[in-house]
Design a protein around this motif. Structure first.
Motif, PDB file in Angstrom:
ATOM      1  N   VAL A 166      13.520 -20.722   7.496  1.00 43.50           N
ATOM      2  CA  VAL A 166      14.807 -20.048   7.485  1.00 43.50           C
ATOM      3  C   VAL A 166      15.226 -19.812   6.032  1.00 43.50           C
ATOM      4  O   VAL A 166      14.890 -20.591   5.147  1.00 43.50           O
ATOM      5  CB  VAL A 166      15.911 -20.826   8.252  1.00 43.50           C
ATOM      6  CG1 VAL A 166      15.568 -20.919   9.728  1.00 43.50           C
ATOM      7  CG2 VAL A 166      16.122 -22.210   7.679  1.00 43.50           C
ATOM      8  N   ALA A 167      15.929 -18.714   5.809  1.00 44.13           N
ATOM      9  CA  ALA A 167      16.352 -18.370   4.453  1.00 44.13           C
ATOM     10  C   ALA A 167      17.860 -18.507   4.335  1.00 44.13           C
ATOM     11  O   ALA A 167      18.606 -18.198   5.269  1.00 44.13           O
ATOM     12  CB  ALA A 167      15.939 -16.935   4.138  1.00 44.13           C
ATOM     13  N   CYS A 168      18.276 -18.970   3.192  1.00 41.93           N
ATOM     14  CA  CYS A 168      19.704 -19.107   2.904  1.00 41.93           C
ATOM     15  C   CYS A 168      20.276 -17.727   2.597  1.00 41.93           C
ATOM     16  O   CYS A 168      19.933 -17.105   1.591  1.00 41.93           O
ATOM     17  CB  CYS A 168      19.871 -20.050   1.714  1.00 41.93           C
ATOM     18  SG  CYS A 168      21.503 -20.035   1.004  1.00 41.93           S
ATOM     19  N   GLN A 169      21.147 -17.258   3.489  1.00 44.45           N
ATOM     20  CA  GLN A 169      21.721 -15.911   3.336  1.00 44.45           C
ATOM     21  C   GLN A 169      22.508 -15.794   2.033  1.00 44.45           C
ATOM     22  O   GLN A 169      22.464 -14.765   1.359  1.00 44.45           O
ATOM     23  CB  GLN A 169      22.628 -15.607   4.540  1.00 44.45           C
ATOM     24  CG  GLN A 169      23.323 -14.270   4.478  1.00 44.45           C
ATOM     25  CD  GLN A 169      22.349 -13.107   4.668  1.00 44.45           C
ATOM     26  OE1 GLN A 169      21.657 -13.021   5.670  1.00 44.45           O
ATOM     27  NE2 GLN A 169      22.290 -12.208   3.692  1.00 44.45           N
ATOM     28  N   MET A 170      23.209 -16.857   1.667  1.00 43.94           N
ATOM     29  CA  MET A 170      24.040 -16.818   0.456  1.00 43.94           C
ATOM     30  C   MET A 170      23.194 -16.528  -0.783  1.00 43.94           C
ATOM     31  O   MET A 170      23.560 -15.691  -1.608  1.00 43.94           O
ATOM     32  CB  MET A 170      24.799 -18.140   0.304  1.00 43.94           C
ATOM     33  CG  MET A 170      25.740 -18.205  -0.874  1.00 43.94           C
ATOM     34  SD  MET A 170      24.926 -18.645  -2.428  1.00 43.94           S
ATOM     35  CE  MET A 170      24.748 -20.407  -2.249  1.00 43.94           C
TER      36      MET A 170
ATOM     37  N   GLU B 254      11.180  -7.900   1.416  1.00 46.23           N
ATOM     38  CA  GLU B 254      10.224  -8.590   0.550  1.00 46.23           C
ATOM     39  C   GLU B 254       9.716  -9.870   1.199  1.00 46.23           C
ATOM     40  O   GLU B 254       8.757 -10.484   0.734  1.00 46.23           O
ATOM     41  CB  GLU B 254      10.893  -8.961  -0.789  1.00 46.23           C
ATOM     42  CG  GLU B 254      11.265  -7.774  -1.654  1.00 46.23           C
ATOM     43  CD  GLU B 254      12.161  -8.170  -2.823  1.00 46.23           C
ATOM     44  OE1 GLU B 254      12.060  -9.311  -3.301  1.00 46.23           O
ATOM     45  OE2 GLU B 254      12.973  -7.331  -3.235  1.00 46.23           O
ATOM     46  N   PHE B 255      10.403 -10.273   2.265  1.00 50.62           N
ATOM     47  CA  PHE B 255      10.048 -11.542   2.904  1.00 50.62           C
ATOM     48  C   PHE B 255       9.156 -11.344   4.133  1.00 50.62           C
ATOM     49  O   PHE B 255       9.149 -10.279   4.737  1.00 50.62           O
ATOM     50  CB  PHE B 255      11.312 -12.307   3.310  1.00 50.62           C
ATOM     51  CG  PHE B 255      12.213 -12.639   2.144  1.00 50.62           C
ATOM     52  CD1 PHE B 255      11.704 -13.228   0.993  1.00 50.62           C
ATOM     53  CD2 PHE B 255      13.574 -12.362   2.197  1.00 50.62           C
ATOM     54  CE1 PHE B 255      12.529 -13.538  -0.086  1.00 50.62           C
ATOM     55  CE2 PHE B 255      14.402 -12.672   1.117  1.00 50.62           C
ATOM     56  CZ  PHE B 255      13.881 -13.259  -0.024  1.00 50.62           C
ATOM     57  N   ILE B 256       8.444 -12.406   4.486  1.00 52.96           N
ATOM     58  CA  ILE B 256       7.610 -12.372   5.678  1.00 52.96           C
ATOM     59  C   ILE B 256       8.484 -12.228   6.925  1.00 52.96           C
ATOM     60  O   ILE B 256       9.679 -12.528   6.875  1.00 52.96           O
ATOM     61  CB  ILE B 256       6.755 -13.667   5.801  1.00 52.96           C
ATOM     62  CG1 ILE B 256       7.633 -14.923   5.701  1.00 52.96           C
ATOM     63  CG2 ILE B 256       5.664 -13.698   4.735  1.00 52.96           C
ATOM     64  CD1 ILE B 256       6.919 -16.221   6.016  1.00 52.96           C
ATOM     65  N   GLY B 257       7.881 -11.824   8.017  1.00 49.55           N
ATOM     66  CA  GLY B 257       8.634 -11.671   9.262  1.00 49.55           C
ATOM     67  C   GLY B 257       8.914 -13.024   9.911  1.00 49.55           C
ATOM     68  O   GLY B 257       8.353 -14.044   9.511  1.00 49.55           O
ATOM     69  N   GLY B 258       9.765 -13.014  10.888  1.00 49.88           N
ATOM     70  CA  GLY B 258      10.025 -14.239  11.641  1.00 49.88           C
ATOM     71  C   GLY B 258      10.976 -15.205  10.969  1.00 49.88           C
ATOM     72  O   GLY B 258      11.171 -16.327  11.437  1.00 49.88           O
ATOM     73  N   VAL B 259      11.563 -14.764   9.848  1.00 53.14           N
ATOM     74  CA  VAL B 259      12.496 -15.631   9.126  1.00 53.14           C
ATOM     75  C   VAL B 259      13.914 -15.349   9.597  1.00 53.14           C
ATOM     76  O   VAL B 259      14.317 -14.195   9.703  1.00 53.14           O
ATOM     77  CB  VAL B 259      12.389 -15.375   7.601  1.00 53.14           C
ATOM     78  CG1 VAL B 259      13.471 -16.126   6.835  1.00 53.14           C
ATOM     79  CG2 VAL B 259      11.012 -15.756   7.089  1.00 53.14           C
ATOM     80  N   ASP B 260      14.665 -16.405   9.885  1.00 52.11           N
ATOM     81  CA  ASP B 260      16.084 -16.230  10.207  1.00 52.11           C
ATOM     82  C   ASP B 260      16.899 -16.403   8.932  1.00 52.11           C
ATOM     83  O   ASP B 260      16.576 -17.262   8.113  1.00 52.11           O
ATOM     84  CB  ASP B 260      16.529 -17.281  11.235  1.00 52.11           C
ATOM     85  CG  ASP B 260      16.016 -16.957  12.624  1.00 52.11           C
ATOM     86  OD1 ASP B 260      15.576 -15.811  12.839  1.00 52.11           O
ATOM     87  OD2 ASP B 260      16.047 -17.862  13.483  1.00 52.11           O
ATOM     88  N   PHE B 261      17.928 -15.608   8.789  1.00 52.57           N
ATOM     89  CA  PHE B 261      18.811 -15.706   7.624  1.00 52.57           C
ATOM     90  C   PHE B 261      20.063 -16.437   8.068  1.00 52.57           C
ATOM     91  O   PHE B 261      20.794 -15.959   8.927  1.00 52.57           O
ATOM     92  CB  PHE B 261      19.095 -14.308   7.071  1.00 52.57           C
ATOM     93  CG  PHE B 261      17.848 -13.669   6.521  1.00 52.57           C
ATOM     94  CD1 PHE B 261      17.524 -13.782   5.178  1.00 52.57           C
ATOM     95  CD2 PHE B 261      16.952 -13.018   7.368  1.00 52.57           C
ATOM     96  CE1 PHE B 261      16.347 -13.239   4.672  1.00 52.57           C
ATOM     97  CE2 PHE B 261      15.773 -12.467   6.876  1.00 52.57           C
ATOM     98  CZ  PHE B 261      15.471 -12.584   5.529  1.00 52.57           C
TER      99      PHE B 261
END
Lengths: 154, 75
Positions: A113-117, A128-135
């Motif tokens: 998971v990626a930090c939206q902030m 730019e990021f891989i798929g399947g990542v939640d923000f």
């Protein structure tokens, strides 16, 4: 099922390894793993990880082939050279590459998971990021971390 | 000892031998035995830990000329 939450905050070659090694291994042991990537840890999610480097600057423990004064380490090209040398070393010692480890994490259902902030802060493009990542935000990670058996800040 | 499948992890370093073992076992049937050969000294403790946590049985663990041989029976 045991759970592990990792907060990955660093984007250098040496510091990108621990979260991916622990996440892939825990997943192989049957653990449910979530990696929350924030600040420079977002580098772990880039489609192309070739740009991840290590710097000998401010890193006095890094073994150098020859003793090197700090002002030499600061010269242009030194970081690229150190990164190239470490990558060669990694390969020659049979250590997996970052992208290989990440691939194994994904295969074993590690959730990234990626930090939206911080994505907003650094104006990163989600493409730019891989798929399947939640923000997500901190509250989402805490929901997972609150139930976790192991939680690491790296 | 007989085995059903062999996995060569020579030259690989942590955590690859464990990850490859996990993958190899996934394609096998319950009760089958996987032979793993490794040159990673850390894998001696790690294979035992892997077996303990996954319920597979580490039937044997031995060393011969700097190579480590493990027999892992699938749960």
């Amino acid at each position: 099922m045991k759970k592990m939450g990792i907060i990955a905050t660093k984007g250098t070659l040496d510091m990108a390894y621990p979260p991916l090694i622990l996440a892939s291994t825990a997943a192989a042991l049957g653990w449910d793993v979530q990696v929350f990537c924030t600040f420079y840890g977002l580098e772990l999610l880039r489609k192309n990880m070739d740009g991840i480097r290590v710097s000998p600057l401010a890193n006095p423990a890094m073994p150098m082939p020859v003793p090197m004064p700090v002002f030499v380490q600061a010269l242009p090209g030194m970081e690229a050279m150190a990164s190239m040398m470490m990558k060669q070393k990694i390969k020659s010692k049979g250590v997996a590459s970052l992208s290989e480890l990440r691939e194994m994490c994904i295969e074993a259902d590690v959730k990234f998971v990626a930090c939206q902030m911080t994505v907003d802060l650094f104006e990163f493009d989600k493409n730019e990021f891989i798929g399947g990542v939640d923000f997500v935000g901190a509250a989402s990670f805490m929901e997972f971390a609150g139930e976790a058996d192991v939680c690491l800040f790296i | 000892m007989s085995f059903d499948k062999e996995l060569d992890t020579r030259g690989m370093n942590c955590p690859l031998p464990i990850l490859k073992t996990k993958k190899a076992l996934a394609d096998m049937a319950s009760g089958q035995v996987l032979k793993v050969v490794s040159t990673d000294a850390g894998s001696v403790k790690d294979m035992a830990a892997f077996a303990n946590q996954t319920g597979n049985t580490l039937v044997s663990s031995s060393e011969e000329k700097g190579e480590y041989v493990f027999m892992m029976k699938k749960k």
